[in-house]
Design an enzyme around this catalytic site. Structure first.
Site, short mmCIF file in Angstrom:
data_model
loop_
_atom_site.label_atom_id
_atom_site.label_comp_id
_atom_site.label_asym_id
_atom_site.label_seq_id
_atom_site.Cartn_x
_atom_site.Cartn_y
_atom_site.Cartn_z
N THR A 142 0.88 -1.18 0.00
CA THR A 142 0.00 0.00 0.00
C THR A 142 0.92 1.23 0.00
OG1 THR A 142 -0.20 -0.15 2.41
CG2 THR A 142 -1.99 -1.08 1.10
N LYS A 161 3.96 -7.05 3.86
CA LYS A 161 3.71 -5.64 3.55
C LYS A 161 3.35 -4.94 4.86
CE LYS A 161 0.55 -3.35 3.28
NZ LYS A 161 -0.21 -2.46 4.25
N THR A 204 -1.02 -2.60 10.20
CA THR A 204 -1.59 -3.24 9.01
C THR A 204 -0.50 -3.99 8.32
OG1 THR A 204 -3.35 -1.70 8.60
CG2 THR A 204 -2.71 -3.04 6.77
N GLU A 248 6.19 4.63 7.21
CA GLU A 248 5.71 5.76 6.40
C GLU A 248 6.54 7.01 6.65
OE1 GLU A 248 1.62 6.05 7.33
OE2 GLU A 248 1.01 4.70 5.73
N ASN A 263 -0.05 10.87 5.93
CA ASN A 263 -1.25 10.50 6.68
C ASN A 263 -2.29 11.60 6.80
OD1 ASN A 263 -1.01 7.70 7.51
ND2 ASN A 263 0.97 8.43 8.26
N THR A 290 -7.87 10.93 0.86
CA THR A 290 -8.56 11.88 -0.02
C THR A 290 -8.10 11.74 -1.45
OG1 THR A 290 -6.88 13.53 0.50
CG2 THR A 290 -8.90 13.58 1.79
#
Lengths: 397, 397
Positions: free
Chosen positions: A146, A173, A184, A262, A392, A397
């Protein structure tokens, strides 16, 4: 024990494939007649595929895994359950296996219904391309990404005490939301050892506790986490050698996730030793890698031992200010910035200069010695950067 | 009960002053012969002033408080203890009170020895300027600021059941590191009620649990947190009216801290109701305001109910996906984005449009109704912005 190439396809009899389109991806793994064990998220909100797979794996048998990225199929009610079942049915039909032998996993945005037409098309593409090759493993690892920036796979070979040589391969992942008790994270591990489901489960749980559960990116826990381990059926082969190999594989995959957190610009490994209990070593190590203040200090290359010590202080672990030591390390260089409670790195010292220079590097090891007991644990994490905020605040969006 | 002006100096007999130079500040509060109660950080690493003040407050009597900003005097060994004692001695000598009647508090960088000459000079300046005036309260609130962007004070007046009218005033500091169980927060509260130390302590603990302990900025816990409440000596006056007034004062100060969280651009109040127990309501509310994913979604004005629900899911509170509701509110407007487990705000709906428009505002209330019990709790927090990363990656350099 040695590292080998080929990811999950280093294991004979495992076929894999991955296919992507737009923001969606599908991975299929086929390993007929496997023994199976799985570890699931502890979040009380559980995605539809988690509910389905918890059932499928109960009898300890699986023949395939289907996973999609782009949509978590979570908080999607009865329709979500039907969608997860549809994914399993489609795979089962094509591979001529019972639907209950197909595990389902999903990752992505939660609260939206799965776009079944595109997922179904990608499942079909994957099923047509199943093969046992290094490329297939890499494609499978890619398709479940992702916000990951690179595919994550690893494989290892070891010789058991009984003389048999076995392999374990894995893909994973997970970059945002990686947390204690797993973020996740989807991890699919396969091995050619012959083992029973209960043997696998015991071994998998041991490894997960030490590795995946010690990775912290932002401290949030996902609704969709799952680690699945498949092996050949049988029993009586799992020994220390196997456990070591599985630990090694899982810790390498865990480190890849921490490195790819991230927005991460830096990777940190935190070892807490000299703790009173194993649990205290773990909570102290995790407290440090989880601390936003330590994470921002890492981003800013600031050897702020105060934030490290404070994070131990509020972790719940027993500690003593007069015995604690803190070491920073990278490559061959290290510096003790706190030594038995004494601060070594202050203005004007060589220690501070060295500490600052070490903190500039991309991979840093922090060792905290509580010096009050015999237990140790390692946690894996990354810094907190502008990019994390950017990713994040704009993700859905 | 009504809000009044004057901060801590709204209470008769309280003198205050503050003085600043470079990165340092000193606040002195003089309230002779007070009953006293205090709540301290639960971090196992405790700053020198915390160790000193824990002793001073044991007999339930204080006459003055001296606090400095710029240096936490933490992890500073025996020398640090001596420095904290020196601060108390200096105040005691000038005010002609026992050193054991002076509470000491510090906030700032940890692990560096207190720069005693400048702190001592600022204590002297403050002692010369002690007065009972609104300006004095404001100066005192200013002098303890670190990364705070504005001074925080509040005062309230109420009439007790016994007909007496009493006042409570408070000043506070704390923006980064504010956390469950209190971050680097110094709060000094004074009241003219006549109360015993044990009455004060009981009342203070009740308020702190509901207010200061429900503020989360980054989840780190400080080594220096302290809340002190001083009153006139006596007993038998504390009643529900007083408790309400103290709760109100503390919650207003707590909200100011959340609004002024490091780098905050937005403020959020999260109420969790319908929980099985009070503790579950609290942990669920704190889990939401603490979640980096919720905080970044707030920063990005993204009505991401999925992250809110997931944060409840991993909080440990019992919940049910089919009964949960999530409401967003600002001013007069509100929208239910999840209603009894059903998602209301999805693409194309008016609900999503309204939710996005509400999330654009600077002050947002999120209400989560678990609808499985009778308990509720409110937590206070802010968003996670680029500025937070900037402040904390450069703080100690």
């Amino acid at each position: 024990m040695k590292k080998i190439e080929g990811g999950i396809c280093s294991v004979e009899g495992v076929k894999a494939a991955g296919a992507c389109e737009d923001n969606y991806g599908v991975t299929v793994i086929h390993y007929p007649g496997s023994s199976a064990a799985a570890v699931f998220t502890r979040n009380k909100v559980q995605a539809a595929p988690i509910i389905i797979t918890r059932e499928s794996v109960k009898d300890g048998k699986l023949s395939a895994i289907v996973a999609n990225s782009g949509n978590a199929n979570c908080f999607t009610g009865k329709e979500g359950i039907q969608h997860a079942q549809t994914m399993a049915f489609q795979v089962a039909e094509e591979l001529d296996i019972p639907p209950a032998d197909v595990a389902v996993a999903s990752t992505g945005i939660i609260g939206r219904q799965l776009p079944l037409p595109i997922i179904s098309k990608l499942i079909n593409h994957s099923l047509q391309r199943l093969s046992n090759s290094p490329e297939a493993s890499k494609n499978a690892a890619e398709a479940i990404m992702t916000t990951d920036t690179y595919p994550k796979e690893f494989a290892v070979e070891t010789t058991l005490d009984n003389g048999k040589t076995i392999r374990i391969g894995g893909i994973t992942k997970g970059s945002g939301m990686i947390a204690p008790n797993m973020g996740t994270m989807l991890s699919f591990l396969v091995t050619d050892i012959e083992a029973s489901p209960s043997e696998l489960e015991e071994s998998l749980k041991k490894s997960v506790e030490k590795t995946f559960n010690m990775v912290v990116v932002d401290g949030d826990q996902s609704t969709n986490d799952i680690v699945i381990l498949l092996s050949r059926p049988g029993h009586g082969n799992i020994d220390e050698k196997f456990q070591e190999a599985l630990d090694y594989l899982c810790s390498e995959l865990a480190k890849m996730m921490a490195r790819d957190g991230e927005g991460a610009t830096k990777y940190m490994e935190v070892e807490v030793k000299g703790a009173k209990t194993l649990n205290e070593a773990r909570i102290a190590a995790k407290s440090i890698v989880k601390s936003p203040l330590v994470k921002t200090a890492l981003f800013g290359a600031d050897p702020n031992w105060g934030r490290i010590v404070a994070a131990v202080g509020y972790s719940g672990a027993i500690m003593n200010e007069d015995t604690i030591s803190v070491r920073l390390e990278e490559g061959e260089r290290f510096v003790d910035i706190v030594n038995n409670g004494e601060i070594m790195a202050f203005e004007g010292t060589e220690e501070l200069e060295l500490a600052e220079s070490i903190m500039e590097r991309e991979e840093i090891k922090i060792t905290v010695d509580l010096a009050i007991g015999d237990y140790k644990a390692t946690a894996y994490g990354c810094d907190l950067s502008y990019e994390y905020v950017s990713i994040n605040s704009e993700y859905s969006t």
